[in-house]
Design a protein around this motif. Structure first.
Motif, PDB file in Angstrom:
ATOM      1  N   THR A 143       0.914  -1.130  -0.090  1.00 50.78           N
ATOM      2  CA  THR A 143       0.062  -0.006  -0.077  1.00 50.78           C
ATOM      3  C   THR A 143       0.762   1.441  -0.078  1.00 50.78           C
ATOM      4  O   THR A 143       1.979   1.457   0.950  1.00 50.78           O
ATOM      5  CB  THR A 143      -1.000  -0.006   1.341  1.00 50.78           C
ATOM      6  N   ASN A 144       0.886   2.082  -0.749  1.00 50.97           N
ATOM      7  CA  ASN A 144       1.133   3.396  -1.119  1.00 50.97           C
ATOM      8  C   ASN A 144       0.649   4.412  -0.155  1.00 50.97           C
ATOM      9  O   ASN A 144      -0.424   4.495   0.346  1.00 50.97           O
ATOM     10  CB  ASN A 144       1.289   3.857  -2.437  1.00 50.97           C
ATOM     11  N   PRO A 145       1.606   5.469   0.315  1.00 46.62           N
ATOM     12  CA  PRO A 145       2.768   5.577   0.150  1.00 46.62           C
ATOM     13  C   PRO A 145       3.754   4.676   0.885  1.00 46.62           C
ATOM     14  O   PRO A 145       3.509   4.875   2.090  1.00 46.62           O
ATOM     15  CB  PRO A 145       3.368   7.101   0.422  1.00 46.62           C
ATOM     16  N   ILE A 164       7.418  -3.606   0.391  1.00 47.51           N
ATOM     17  CA  ILE A 164       7.891  -3.679  -0.941  1.00 47.51           C
ATOM     18  C   ILE A 164       7.527  -2.776  -2.055  1.00 47.51           C
ATOM     19  O   ILE A 164       6.551  -2.208  -2.187  1.00 47.51           O
ATOM     20  CB  ILE A 164       7.148  -4.961  -1.468  1.00 47.51           C
ATOM     21  N   CYS A 165       8.661  -2.321  -2.926  1.00 50.18           N
ATOM     22  CA  CYS A 165       8.321  -1.627  -4.322  1.00 50.18           C
ATOM     23  C   CYS A 165       9.399  -2.246  -5.256  1.00 50.18           C
ATOM     24  O   CYS A 165      10.285  -2.839  -4.992  1.00 50.18           O
ATOM     25  CB  CYS A 165       8.718  -0.210  -4.009  1.00 50.18           C
ATOM     26  N   ASP A 166       8.446  -2.089  -6.364  1.00 52.86           N
ATOM     27  CA  ASP A 166       9.334  -2.749  -7.691  1.00 52.86           C
ATOM     28  C   ASP A 166      10.412  -1.701  -8.373  1.00 52.86           C
ATOM     29  O   ASP A 166      11.130  -2.282  -9.022  1.00 52.86           O
ATOM     30  CB  ASP A 166       8.360  -3.180  -8.670  1.00 52.86           C
ATOM     31  N   SER A 167      10.263  -0.445  -7.766  1.00 55.67           N
ATOM     32  CA  SER A 167      11.217   0.391  -8.551  1.00 55.67           C
ATOM     33  C   SER A 167      12.736   0.245  -8.531  1.00 55.67           C
ATOM     34  O   SER A 167      13.336   0.276  -9.509  1.00 55.67           O
ATOM     35  CB  SER A 167      10.696   1.857  -8.214  1.00 55.67           C
ATOM     36  N   LEU A 194      14.930   6.211   0.796  1.00 54.99           N
ATOM     37  CA  LEU A 194      13.532   5.928   1.366  1.00 54.99           C
ATOM     38  C   LEU A 194      12.843   5.572   0.270  1.00 54.99           C
ATOM     39  O   LEU A 194      13.252   5.309  -0.930  1.00 54.99           O
ATOM     40  CB  LEU A 194      12.775   7.340   1.913  1.00 54.99           C
ATOM     41  N   ASN A 195      11.407   4.918   0.458  1.00 59.41           N
ATOM     42  CA  ASN A 195      10.688   4.513  -0.806  1.00 59.41           C
ATOM     43  C   ASN A 195      10.525   5.793  -1.853  1.00 59.41           C
ATOM     44  O   ASN A 195      10.090   6.531  -1.279  1.00 59.41           O
ATOM     45  CB  ASN A 195       9.285   3.775  -0.203  1.00 59.41           C
ATOM     46  N   HIS A 196      10.643   5.428  -2.960  1.00 61.41           N
ATOM     47  CA  HIS A 196      10.563   6.410  -3.998  1.00 61.41           C
ATOM     48  C   HIS A 196      11.590   7.613  -3.903  1.00 61.41           C
ATOM     49  O   HIS A 196      11.294   8.602  -4.374  1.00 61.41           O
ATOM     50  CB  HIS A 196       9.033   6.749  -4.133  1.00 61.41           C
ATOM     51  N   LEU A 197      12.542   7.305  -3.361  1.00 59.62           N
ATOM     52  CA  LEU A 197      13.551   8.249  -2.803  1.00 59.62           C
ATOM     53  C   LEU A 197      15.024   7.835  -2.798  1.00 59.62           C
ATOM     54  O   LEU A 197      15.184   7.826  -1.519  1.00 59.62           O
ATOM     55  CB  LEU A 197      13.083   9.147  -1.740  1.00 59.62           C
TER      56      LEU A 197
HETATM   57 MN    MN Z   1       6.465   1.692  -5.535  1.00 58.32          MN
END
Ligand code: MN
Ligand code: G6P
Length: 446
Positions: A143-145, A164-167, A194-197
């Motif tokens: 679930t984002n963020p 989890i993030c796939d990026s 951090l996530n997306h960063l």
């Molecule tokens: Mn993501």
């Protein structure tokens, strides 16, 4: 083994199911419980999964539940992928952001904070329910963020929740591809943030870091998604590979400008695209084929505005086939369930692994996974130029969680006003007022 998917009526459920169907090892998941608030999507999703499983021997049993407690009972693993406020909420945040001249994307800047403020109360209740009903289960959060959500849930579940993030893995795979390396078998990725960063800081292949080779070859650097987005020169200048979401920071003005000319925002596009999907799939003879078509279309148009602002062409067909997302999730589950050691980039409490970040703050770093959970590999390092940004955004995340837990409007205002992508305290206040009058579920902020 039982896997409960909260938000199981969501569009990406068949991706996870595909990974489960590929898994033939003993002791695999044999029961998938889909939990969702939307009964008609649950009905359609179970038809899609049945179609997908046709002809596969020993496919997992699928059950559907609108009662979360019922679905959670007996779970060994819980996936959480929910969208509080639906696609309408996502589109509304984009519109509010746009009207004040700031980024409204669902995980970055104003959009990320607003989405988190709406989502956190819900996921905290979910975490408490898991603790009570399935105390031994491991929770894998999509679930984002994702970073903030995982951190908030960890206040209840400790290290039993992993984000989890796939990026990051997607970036690493594309970068290795640019070097002509297709197999990830003997590779070790260094990644920190951090996530997306975050940034890839090393690409070791058979023990040798190949990132310097890539940085020295502008043509190769400019041949894949992130290389095109940021441009080879900028990547050479910072000496690390940035996550694609850093594009909103590095090219803020350009994205905002492209936004003005874009036919529609991402959320708006998906609102229509997904509605079409659900009504088509509902009575299709082969609903899985319908899902595949809509997924292809959705992936092709991913980050279209950012790509337009960078003058890029179409997305690479390789990027549309398979994401890391479901494979990371499966490797994580197997690592924990069977003590199969794996090295994965995950969102976990730092335990001091990142300099300048609290031990109980969630970071995105390489981890070793085994039966005892996910453990950050010591030595992850954010590139020097990014440390200030990581510290600033982590502060914003902490204030967002504080606002959600205590209902403090001041904490929410601190989060918004101190975010590097919100350039005025006045604008932060106006954003907060707009969000509160648009979303009734934000009335808890006082
Ligand atoms: Mn993501
Ligand atoms: C990437 C991100 C996810 C995000 C997704 C959005 O995979 O890592 O965190 O949910 O993109 O895709 P969408 O099709 O919803 O814009």
């Amino acid at each position: 083994m039982k896997l409960t998917m909260i938000g199981g009526g969501g569009f990406r459920t068949p991706l996870v199911f595909a990974a489960l169907l590929r898994d033939t090892q003993p002791g695999r998941i044999d029961h998938v419980a889909l939990v969702d608030t939307d009964e008609s999507r649950l009905r359609t999703m179970s038809r899609i999964l049945a179609d997908q499983a046709a002809g596969v021997p020993d496919a997992p049993r699928v059950t559907v539940h609108t009662d979360t407690r019922e679905g959670l009972t007996g779970a060994d693993f819980v996936f959480s992928a929910i969208r509080v406020g639906g696609m309408d909420g996502r589109a509304a945040d984009e519109r509010i952001g746009q009207s004040h001249g700031v980024i409204g994307q669902e995980t970055v800047g104003y959009g990320g904070i607003s989405y988190a403020l709406r989502t956190l109360p819900v996921v905290m209740r979910l975490a408490e329910l898991v603790r009570d009903v399935a105390p031994d289960a491991w929770v894998i959060n999509f679930t984002n963020p994702a970073g903030i959500v995982t951190e908030a849930m960890s206040r209840v579940l400790g290290d039993r929740v992993i984000g989890i993030c796939d990026s990051p893995i997607g970036l690493a795979r594309r970068a290795l591809g640019a070097l002509g390396i297709r197999s990830m078998e003997t590779t070790e990725i260094e990644y920190a943030g951090l996530n997306h960063l975050g940034w890839v800081t090393a690409l070791r292949v058979d023990g040798v870091d190949r990132l310097p080779d890539l940085l020295a070859a502008p043509d190769r650097l400019g041949s894949f998604e992130e290389g095109k987005l940021f441009g080879p020169e900028w990547i050479q200048t910072i000496g690390a590979l940035p996550n694609e979401y850093l594009h909103y920071y590095a090219f803020q003005r350009d994205v905002l400008q492209a936004d003005q000319y874009a036919p529609q925002t991402r959320g708006r596009y998906l609102l229509v695209q997904q509605d079409r999907f659900w009504s088509r799939a509902a009575d299709a003879e082969h609903p899985y084929a319908v899902w595949q078509d809509f997924r292809h279309e959705r992936e092709t148009t991913y980050m279209a505005t950012n790509r337009d602002s960078a003058g890029m062409g179409d997305r690479d067909e390789d990027d549309l086939v398979s994401g890391g997302y479901e494979d990371v999730a499966l490797a994580l589950m197997r690592g924990i369930a069977y003590d199969q050691r794996a090295r994965l980039i995950l969102n976990v409490r730092s335990g001091g692994a990142l300099e300048g970040v609290d031990a109980d703050a969630v970071v995105e770093v390489p981890c070793i996974v085994d039966a005892s959970g996910a453990h950050p590999v010591p030595g992850a390092r954010v590139p020097a130029h990014g440390r200030g940004l990581v510290t600033a955004v982590k502060y914003v995340e902490t204030q967002t969680i504080e606002a959600a837990i205590s209902g403090s409007r001041s904490a929410a205002l601190r989060a918004l006003a101190l975010h590097p992508l919100v350039d005025s305290v006045r604008v932060a206040g106006a954003l907060l007022d707009d969000a509160r009058s648009t979303f009734p579920d934000l009335s808890y902020l006082r």
